[in-house]
Design an enzyme around this catalytic site. Structure first.
Site, mmCIF file in Angstrom:
data_model
loop_
_atom_site.group_PDB
_atom_site.id
_atom_site.type_symbol
_atom_site.label_atom_id
_atom_site.label_comp_id
_atom_site.label_asym_id
_atom_site.label_seq_id
_atom_site.Cartn_x
_atom_site.Cartn_y
_atom_site.Cartn_z
ATOM 1 N N ASP A 31 0.878 -1.187 0.000
ATOM 2 C CA ASP A 31 0.000 0.000 0.000
ATOM 3 C C ASP A 31 0.910 1.231 0.000
ATOM 4 O O ASP A 31 1.935 1.240 0.696
ATOM 5 C CB ASP A 31 -0.889 -0.006 1.254
ATOM 6 C CG ASP A 31 -2.105 0.904 1.128
ATOM 7 O OD1 ASP A 31 -3.235 0.391 1.200
ATOM 8 O OD2 ASP A 31 -1.920 2.135 0.958
ATOM 9 N N GLY A 36 -4.451 4.811 3.119
ATOM 10 C CA GLY A 36 -4.478 3.656 4.017
ATOM 11 C C GLY A 36 -3.726 3.910 5.318
ATOM 12 O O GLY A 36 -2.933 4.837 5.424
ATOM 13 N N ASP A 51 4.224 1.644 -4.262
ATOM 14 C CA ASP A 51 3.244 1.976 -5.306
ATOM 15 C C ASP A 51 2.961 0.739 -6.158
ATOM 16 O O ASP A 51 3.889 -0.007 -6.489
ATOM 17 C CB ASP A 51 3.846 3.094 -6.179
ATOM 18 C CG ASP A 51 2.826 3.708 -7.103
ATOM 19 O OD1 ASP A 51 1.981 2.971 -7.661
ATOM 20 O OD2 ASP A 51 2.868 4.931 -7.275
ATOM 21 N N LEU A 71 -6.635 -4.588 -4.768
ATOM 22 C CA LEU A 71 -7.576 -3.593 -4.231
ATOM 23 C C LEU A 71 -7.030 -2.175 -4.314
ATOM 24 O O LEU A 71 -7.789 -1.220 -4.104
ATOM 25 C CB LEU A 71 -7.906 -3.897 -2.759
ATOM 26 C CG LEU A 71 -8.940 -4.992 -2.482
ATOM 27 C CD1 LEU A 71 -8.384 -6.376 -2.773
ATOM 28 C CD2 LEU A 71 -9.394 -4.944 -1.028
ATOM 29 N N SER A 115 -16.245 -2.693 -9.163
ATOM 30 C CA SER A 115 -17.282 -1.936 -8.460
ATOM 31 C C SER A 115 -18.629 -2.010 -9.175
ATOM 32 O O SER A 115 -18.683 -2.002 -10.421
ATOM 33 C CB SER A 115 -16.837 -0.475 -8.391
ATOM 34 O OG SER A 115 -17.887 0.323 -7.910
ATOM 35 N N TYR A 141 -14.033 7.226 -12.431
ATOM 36 C CA TYR A 141 -13.791 6.102 -11.519
ATOM 37 C C TYR A 141 -14.409 4.822 -12.088
ATOM 38 O O TYR A 141 -13.752 3.778 -12.161
ATOM 39 C CB TYR A 141 -14.380 6.394 -10.139
ATOM 40 C CG TYR A 141 -14.416 5.189 -9.226
ATOM 41 C CD1 TYR A 141 -13.246 4.700 -8.662
ATOM 42 C CD2 TYR A 141 -15.616 4.533 -8.937
ATOM 43 C CE1 TYR A 141 -13.266 3.580 -7.832
ATOM 44 C CE2 TYR A 141 -15.648 3.418 -8.117
ATOM 45 C CZ TYR A 141 -14.476 2.942 -7.567
ATOM 46 O OH TYR A 141 -14.499 1.824 -6.750
ATOM 47 N N ARG A 209 -29.544 2.276 -2.963
ATOM 48 C CA ARG A 209 -28.228 1.648 -3.062
ATOM 49 C C ARG A 209 -28.304 0.283 -2.415
ATOM 50 O O ARG A 209 -29.194 -0.002 -1.606
ATOM 51 C CB ARG A 209 -27.160 2.486 -2.322
ATOM 52 C CG ARG A 209 -26.900 3.864 -2.916
ATOM 53 C CD ARG A 209 -26.196 3.799 -4.266
ATOM 54 N NE ARG A 209 -25.976 5.125 -4.821
ATOM 55 C CZ ARG A 209 -26.831 5.792 -5.593
ATOM 56 N NH1 ARG A 209 -28.006 5.251 -5.910
ATOM 57 N NH2 ARG A 209 -26.531 6.988 -6.064
HETATM 58 P P1 NAD Z 1 -9.560 2.463 0.454
HETATM 59 O O1 NAD Z 1 -9.266 3.814 -0.105
HETATM 60 O O2 NAD Z 1 -9.732 2.340 1.931
HETATM 61 O O3 NAD Z 1 -8.421 1.429 -0.021
HETATM 62 C C1 NAD Z 1 -7.631 1.617 -1.165
HETATM 63 C C2 NAD Z 1 -6.174 1.520 -0.719
HETATM 64 O O4 NAD Z 1 -5.331 1.632 -1.878
HETATM 65 C C3 NAD Z 1 -5.764 2.655 0.238
HETATM 66 O O5 NAD Z 1 -5.211 2.088 1.420
HETATM 67 C C4 NAD Z 1 -4.715 3.433 -0.540
HETATM 68 O O6 NAD Z 1 -3.685 3.961 0.301
HETATM 69 C C5 NAD Z 1 -4.204 2.383 -1.511
HETATM 70 N N1 NAD Z 1 -3.631 2.944 -2.742
HETATM 71 C C6 NAD Z 1 -4.115 3.971 -3.499
HETATM 72 N N2 NAD Z 1 -3.301 4.203 -4.543
HETATM 73 C C7 NAD Z 1 -2.268 3.295 -4.443
HETATM 74 C C8 NAD Z 1 -1.110 3.025 -5.223
HETATM 75 N N3 NAD Z 1 -0.816 3.763 -6.323
HETATM 76 N N4 NAD Z 1 -0.275 2.039 -4.839
HETATM 77 C C9 NAD Z 1 -0.537 1.304 -3.715
HETATM 78 N N5 NAD Z 1 -1.629 1.508 -2.940
HETATM 79 C C10 NAD Z 1 -2.481 2.499 -3.303
HETATM 80 O O7 NAD Z 1 -10.854 1.912 -0.307
HETATM 81 P P2 NAD Z 1 -11.696 0.581 -0.090
HETATM 82 O O8 NAD Z 1 -13.081 1.005 0.133
HETATM 83 O O9 NAD Z 1 -11.027 -0.337 0.854
HETATM 84 O O10 NAD Z 1 -11.615 -0.041 -1.550
HETATM 85 C C11 NAD Z 1 -10.751 -1.122 -1.872
HETATM 86 C C12 NAD Z 1 -11.021 -1.560 -3.304
HETATM 87 O O11 NAD Z 1 -12.371 -1.997 -3.421
HETATM 88 C C13 NAD Z 1 -10.824 -0.450 -4.336
HETATM 89 O O12 NAD Z 1 -10.248 -1.025 -5.495
HETATM 90 C C14 NAD Z 1 -12.241 0.009 -4.634
HETATM 91 O O13 NAD Z 1 -12.361 0.534 -5.940
HETATM 92 C C15 NAD Z 1 -13.016 -1.285 -4.471
HETATM 93 N N6 NAD Z 1 -14.423 -1.070 -4.118
HETATM 94 C C16 NAD Z 1 -14.762 -0.572 -2.903
HETATM 95 C C17 NAD Z 1 -16.116 -0.361 -2.611
HETATM 96 C C18 NAD Z 1 -16.585 0.175 -1.278
HETATM 97 O O14 NAD Z 1 -17.789 0.402 -1.136
HETATM 98 N N7 NAD Z 1 -15.721 0.367 -0.294
HETATM 99 C C19 NAD Z 1 -17.093 -0.649 -3.572
HETATM 100 C C20 NAD Z 1 -16.693 -1.119 -4.798
HETATM 101 C C21 NAD Z 1 -15.350 -1.351 -5.065
#
Ligand code: NAD
Length: 309
Positions: A31, A36, A51, A71, A115, A141, A209
């Site tokens: 991460d 995060g 990254d 993720l 998503s 997005y 939703r």
């Molecule tokens: P979140 O923002 O808490 O987690 C995403 C993580 O990715 C963060 O910890 C961030 O620091 C890290 N990140 C961002 N850019 C990065 C990079 N370039 N390199 C390494 N790490 C990086 O979001 P979440 O809600 O936990 O979502 C996780 C995944 O699930 C995402 O892909 C999101 O699109 C997908 N998702 C989430 C939801 C939801 O409702 N939470 C719904 C649909 C899809």
């Protein structure tokens, strides 16, 4: 098994990582900590800051890994409208970089966190949303997530990597990131109700939703690591229930006991009008049965998230 989770320090990533580590698996987390928090991870999760576009780092982290959960992403729809290039670079570019590295190292399977946003506004007649309908993404997005699905599946087919994309709907639960602007609606309403602040509803609140509790999402992700005959599929992960924002507000007021002011802002867009996941494929392929009702999930969030105590 050996897992690598990208985005491991995020809301869903940390819940998944901690769950897998508790089950006795070897878990590596990557991460960049853009949002995060590594403190959310159990000590036995091997965390690396970096990254997802850093291929040399990926080559190292992917050694001996059986399954990758991808993720890492930028996750805000409104922010993606302002910065589409950044969303493309991380969500699409990062996915391609990961797939290349997986090809180079020879990893067997990847599970992509896609998503429900990819569907866009398909209206009442398309509900519940099946994976077979043609998506109509409405934000950078959503486009980035759909492009990631196609890249994962296409590169996977070309190089013999098994792939599955989970279209997660509105996940909520403890540890969800709560940024100062455009926060996700569930933790925002909980915080406002507890603090006696105002709850702002965009539009008339009749938009619906599919809110799904984090533990149910984790159960689907866990099943996706080993389920047979899912190569190349996209699979919905939701609660299968449709809740209007008005009803969400009522539920939040019930569980918090708060009496905040609720303002309906007809000047702002309510976004997509209706969303409910069809779970037939998830039930069939992943034996997925979401078990946590919205009211129970909100109570668990209050109990388990120290920010709400
Ligand atoms: P979140 O923002 O808490 O987690 C995403 C993580 O990715 C963060 O910890 C961030 O620091 C890290 N990140 C961002 N850019 C990065 C990079 N370039 N390199 C390494 N790490 C990086 O979001 P979440 O809600 O936990 O979502 C996780 C995944 O699930 C995402 O892909 C999101 O699109 C997908 N998702 C989430 C939801 C939801 O409702 N939470 C719904 C649909 C899809």
């Amino acid at each position: 098994m050996n897992f690598l989770i990208t985005g491991a320090a995020g809301f869903l990533g940390s819940s998944l990582a901690n769950h897998l580590a508790r089950e006795g698996h070897q878990v590596r987390g990557l991460d960049d900590l853009s949002t995060g928090d590594p403190q959310a991870l159990a000590p036995d999760v091997h965390f690396t800051r970096g990254d997802v576009n850093d291929r040399p780092k990926l080559w190292t982290l992917l050694q001996e890994v059986d399954v990758v959960y991808h993720l890492a992403a930028r996750v805000s729809v409104p922010e993606s409208v302002l910065y589409p290039r950044d969303y493309n670079a991380v969500n699409v570019g990062g996915t391609v970089a990961l797939m290349e590295a997986m090809r180079d190292v020879g990893v067997r399977r990847v599970v992509l966190a896609s998503s429900g946003a990819v569907y866009g506004d398909l209206g009442p007649e398309a509900q519940p949303l099946r994976e077979s309908v043609t998506p109509n993404p409405r934000s950078p997005y959503a486009v980035s997530k759909l492009a990631a699905e196609f890249y994962v599946r296409t590169i996977g087919r070309l190089w013999g990597i098994e792939t599955v994309s989970l279209r997660i709907f509105n996940a909520y639960g403890p540890g969800q990131h709560l940024p100062p602007s455009h926060p996700p609606v569930v933790p925002y309403y909980l915080r406002q109700a507890l603090r006696g602040g105002t709850l702002v509803v965009h539009g008339d609140g009749n938009q619906t939703r599919d809110y799904v509790y984090v533990d149910d999402v984790v159960s689907a992700m866990v099943a996706a690591a080993t389920a047979p005959n899912i190569d190349g599929l996209v699979i919905n992960v939701g609660s299968g229930m449709e809740t209007s924002v008005r009803d969400l507000v009522k539920c939040v007021l019930d569980v918090t006991g708060g009496k905040p002011e609720v303002i309906y802002n007809s000047q702002t867009s309510s976004g997509v009008s209706r969303m409910r996941a069809d779970l037939t494929l998830a039930q069939d392929k992943l034996s997925y049965r979401p078990s946590i009702k919205l009211e129970d999930g909100l109570r668990l969030t209050l109990q388990r998230d120290p920010r709400f105590r």
